[in-house]
Scaffold this motif. Sequence first.
Motif, PDB file in Angstrom:
ATOM      1  N   VAL A  71      18.348   1.591 -12.616  1.00 55.40           N
ATOM      2  CA  VAL A  71      18.229   2.120 -11.260  1.00 55.40           C
ATOM      3  C   VAL A  71      19.500   1.798 -10.483  1.00 55.40           C
ATOM      4  O   VAL A  71      20.111   0.749 -10.671  1.00 55.40           O
ATOM      5  N   VAL A  72      19.875   2.754  -9.634  1.00 55.38           N
ATOM      6  CA  VAL A  72      21.017   2.585  -8.729  1.00 55.38           C
ATOM      7  C   VAL A  72      20.476   2.674  -7.310  1.00 55.38           C
ATOM      8  O   VAL A  72      19.730   3.601  -6.982  1.00 55.38           O
ATOM      9  N   PHE A  73      20.846   1.710  -6.463  1.00 51.23           N
ATOM     10  CA  PHE A  73      20.495   1.748  -5.053  1.00 51.23           C
ATOM     11  C   PHE A  73      21.731   2.187  -4.281  1.00 51.23           C
ATOM     12  O   PHE A  73      22.739   1.494  -4.269  1.00 51.23           O
ATOM     13  N   GLY A  74      21.643   3.369  -3.661  1.00 53.07           N
ATOM     14  CA  GLY A  74      22.773   3.924  -2.931  1.00 53.07           C
ATOM     15  C   GLY A  74      22.520   3.968  -1.441  1.00 53.07           C
ATOM     16  O   GLY A  74      21.485   3.499  -0.948  1.00 53.07           O
ATOM     17  N   CYS A  75      23.492   4.561  -0.725  1.00 55.16           N
ATOM     18  CA  CYS A  75      23.387   4.707   0.727  1.00 55.16           C
ATOM     19  C   CYS A  75      24.026   6.028   1.128  1.00 55.16           C
ATOM     20  O   CYS A  75      24.648   6.711   0.319  1.00 55.16           O
ATOM     21  N   GLU A  76      23.894   6.367   2.393  1.00 56.34           N
ATOM     22  CA  GLU A  76      24.399   7.638   2.906  1.00 56.34           C
ATOM     23  C   GLU A  76      25.897   7.815   2.652  1.00 56.34           C
ATOM     24  O   GLU A  76      26.360   8.907   2.326  1.00 56.34           O
ATOM     25  N   GLN A 110       9.376  -4.560 -13.610  1.00 60.02           N
ATOM     26  CA  GLN A 110       8.231  -3.693 -13.810  1.00 60.02           C
ATOM     27  C   GLN A 110       8.408  -2.870 -15.074  1.00 60.02           C
ATOM     28  O   GLN A 110       9.398  -2.192 -15.241  1.00 60.02           O
ATOM     29  N   PRO A 111       7.442  -2.902 -15.994  1.00 56.54           N
ATOM     30  CA  PRO A 111       7.603  -2.184 -17.248  1.00 56.54           C
ATOM     31  C   PRO A 111       7.311  -0.677 -17.159  1.00 56.54           C
ATOM     32  O   PRO A 111       7.911   0.105 -17.852  1.00 56.54           O
ATOM     33  N   ALA A 112       6.377  -0.262 -16.307  1.00 58.77           N
ATOM     34  CA  ALA A 112       5.960   1.140 -16.268  1.00 58.77           C
ATOM     35  C   ALA A 112       6.852   1.948 -15.331  1.00 58.77           C
ATOM     36  O   ALA A 112       7.493   1.409 -14.442  1.00 58.77           O
ATOM     37  N   ALA A 113       6.857   3.276 -15.546  1.00 58.12           N
ATOM     38  CA  ALA A 113       7.620   4.161 -14.664  1.00 58.12           C
ATOM     39  C   ALA A 113       6.998   4.133 -13.274  1.00 58.12           C
ATOM     40  O   ALA A 113       5.789   4.004 -13.108  1.00 58.12           O
ATOM     41  N   LEU A 114       7.849   4.250 -12.272  1.00 52.74           N
ATOM     42  CA  LEU A 114       7.424   4.227 -10.882  1.00 52.74           C
ATOM     43  C   LEU A 114       8.101   5.389 -10.175  1.00 52.74           C
ATOM     44  O   LEU A 114       9.314   5.582 -10.325  1.00 52.74           O
ATOM     45  N   THR A 115       7.345   6.159  -9.417  1.00 52.68           N
ATOM     46  CA  THR A 115       7.911   7.263  -8.642  1.00 52.68           C
ATOM     47  C   THR A 115       7.830   6.913  -7.166  1.00 52.68           C
ATOM     48  O   THR A 115       6.765   6.513  -6.679  1.00 52.68           O
ATOM     49  N   VAL A 172      12.660  12.393  -4.260  1.00 54.77           N
ATOM     50  CA  VAL A 172      11.736  11.745  -5.178  1.00 54.77           C
ATOM     51  C   VAL A 172      12.550  11.165  -6.337  1.00 54.77           C
ATOM     52  O   VAL A 172      13.365  11.866  -6.936  1.00 54.77           O
ATOM     53  N   ALA A 173      12.322   9.889  -6.610  1.00 53.67           N
ATOM     54  CA  ALA A 173      13.032   9.213  -7.705  1.00 53.67           C
ATOM     55  C   ALA A 173      12.012   8.557  -8.618  1.00 53.67           C
ATOM     56  O   ALA A 173      11.066   7.922  -8.146  1.00 53.67           O
ATOM     57  N   THR A 174      12.209   8.725  -9.915  1.00 49.77           N
ATOM     58  CA  THR A 174      11.365   8.052 -10.904  1.00 49.77           C
ATOM     59  C   THR A 174      12.201   6.992 -11.581  1.00 49.77           C
ATOM     60  O   THR A 174      13.286   7.270 -12.095  1.00 49.77           O
ATOM     61  N   ILE A 175      11.679   5.776 -11.549  1.00 45.60           N
ATOM     62  CA  ILE A 175      12.399   4.633 -12.097  1.00 45.60           C
ATOM     63  C   ILE A 175      11.638   4.130 -13.322  1.00 45.60           C
ATOM     64  O   ILE A 175      10.424   3.961 -13.277  1.00 45.60           O
ATOM     65  N   HIS A 176      12.361   3.917 -14.410  1.00 45.03           N
ATOM     66  CA  HIS A 176      11.758   3.509 -15.674  1.00 45.03           C
ATOM     67  C   HIS A 176      12.052   2.063 -16.017  1.00 45.03           C
ATOM     68  O   HIS A 176      12.056   1.683 -17.174  1.00 45.03           O
ATOM     69  N   GLY A 177      12.333   1.252 -15.016  1.00 39.45           N
ATOM     70  CA  GLY A 177      12.617  -0.157 -15.234  1.00 39.45           C
ATOM     71  C   GLY A 177      13.649  -0.633 -14.238  1.00 39.45           C
ATOM     72  O   GLY A 177      14.214   0.157 -13.476  1.00 39.45           O
ATOM     73  N   SER A 178      13.870  -1.933 -14.234  1.00 39.56           N
ATOM     74  CA  SER A 178      14.862  -2.491 -13.314  1.00 39.56           C
ATOM     75  C   SER A 178      15.573  -3.692 -13.926  1.00 39.56           C
ATOM     76  O   SER A 178      15.960  -4.618 -13.227  1.00 39.56           O
ATOM     77  N   ASN A 179      15.762  -3.648 -15.242  1.00 37.43           N
ATOM     78  CA  ASN A 179      16.488  -4.736 -15.894  1.00 37.43           C
ATOM     79  C   ASN A 179      17.976  -4.697 -15.586  1.00 37.43           C
ATOM     80  O   ASN A 179      18.633  -5.735 -15.586  1.00 37.43           O
ATOM     81  N   ARG A 180      18.503  -3.491 -15.353  1.00 36.62           N
ATOM     82  CA  ARG A 180      19.930  -3.314 -15.061  1.00 36.62           C
ATOM     83  C   ARG A 180      20.041  -2.514 -13.770  1.00 36.62           C
ATOM     84  O   ARG A 180      19.616  -1.360 -13.720  1.00 36.62           O
ATOM     85  N   ILE A 181      20.603  -3.140 -12.735  1.00 36.86           N
ATOM     86  CA  ILE A 181      20.670  -2.553 -11.404  1.00 36.86           C
ATOM     87  C   ILE A 181      22.121  -2.430 -10.967  1.00 36.86           C
ATOM     88  O   ILE A 181      22.911  -3.359 -11.149  1.00 36.86           O
ATOM     89  N   VAL A 182      22.455  -1.288 -10.348  1.00 33.82           N
ATOM     90  CA  VAL A 182      23.762  -1.123  -9.704  1.00 33.82           C
ATOM     91  C   VAL A 182      23.499  -0.893  -8.218  1.00 33.82           C
ATOM     92  O   VAL A 182      22.620  -0.110  -7.844  1.00 33.82           O
ATOM     93  N   SER A 183      24.255  -1.571  -7.375  1.00 36.20           N
ATOM     94  CA  SER A 183      24.148  -1.432  -5.927  1.00 36.20           C
ATOM     95  C   SER A 183      25.411  -0.795  -5.389  1.00 36.20           C
ATOM     96  O   SER A 183      26.511  -1.287  -5.640  1.00 36.20           O
TER      97      SER A 183
END
Length: 191
Positions: free
Chosen positions: A91-96, A12-17, A25-36
């Motif tokens: 973007v980083v996808f985290g957990c508790e 996705q090219p546009a920012a997403l909240t 609340v998280a604002t994401i400015h792309g997802s070309n590089r992801i850390v899990s």
Amino acid sequence: PTPTPVEAPSPQPAALTVVDDFGRVATIHGSNRIVSLAPSNTEILFALGVGDRVVGVTEYCNFPKEVAEREKVGGVATVDVEKVVALRPDVVFGCELNGKETFDLLESLGVSVVGINPQNVSHILEDILLIGNIVGAEENASTLVAEMQARIEAVKSEVEGAPKPRVAHVCWHDPLWVAGAGTFQHELIEL
């Protein structure tokens, strides 16, 4: 059987909240590089067909086999923030288990973090749709959720009327932890 990943959709090219599972609340400015930062998130990302964009994972992420080729950023509860930042994730996808301090520190360094913390099976399905939305894989997420719902219904139908065994799901051994009411493990056993 695990659903077969499909070709990775375009990011996705546009920012997403979004609002994550912790109400942040998280604002994401792309997802070309992801850390899990959790094995469950890693498996979802690969099942959605965006594994090629995953640049970092924890030492506990071991499925699918392609995860072995990704940079390790520490354990789930022992995240190496410097390694995460060095990977320049969108973007980083985290957990508790990563801890609020880890989320706060990453965000203070300009990293978008989305906390994934499902409480039951339906919440897992919702989180798959959320992750799919964030990484631009909405169609793949919808397909995966539909497949999982069909599998759940097939199992429920298969065991309907069968005797119910007594079950204890041991989560940890020292001290002994057993999944109880209100956990997704309990819900799966009941299903």
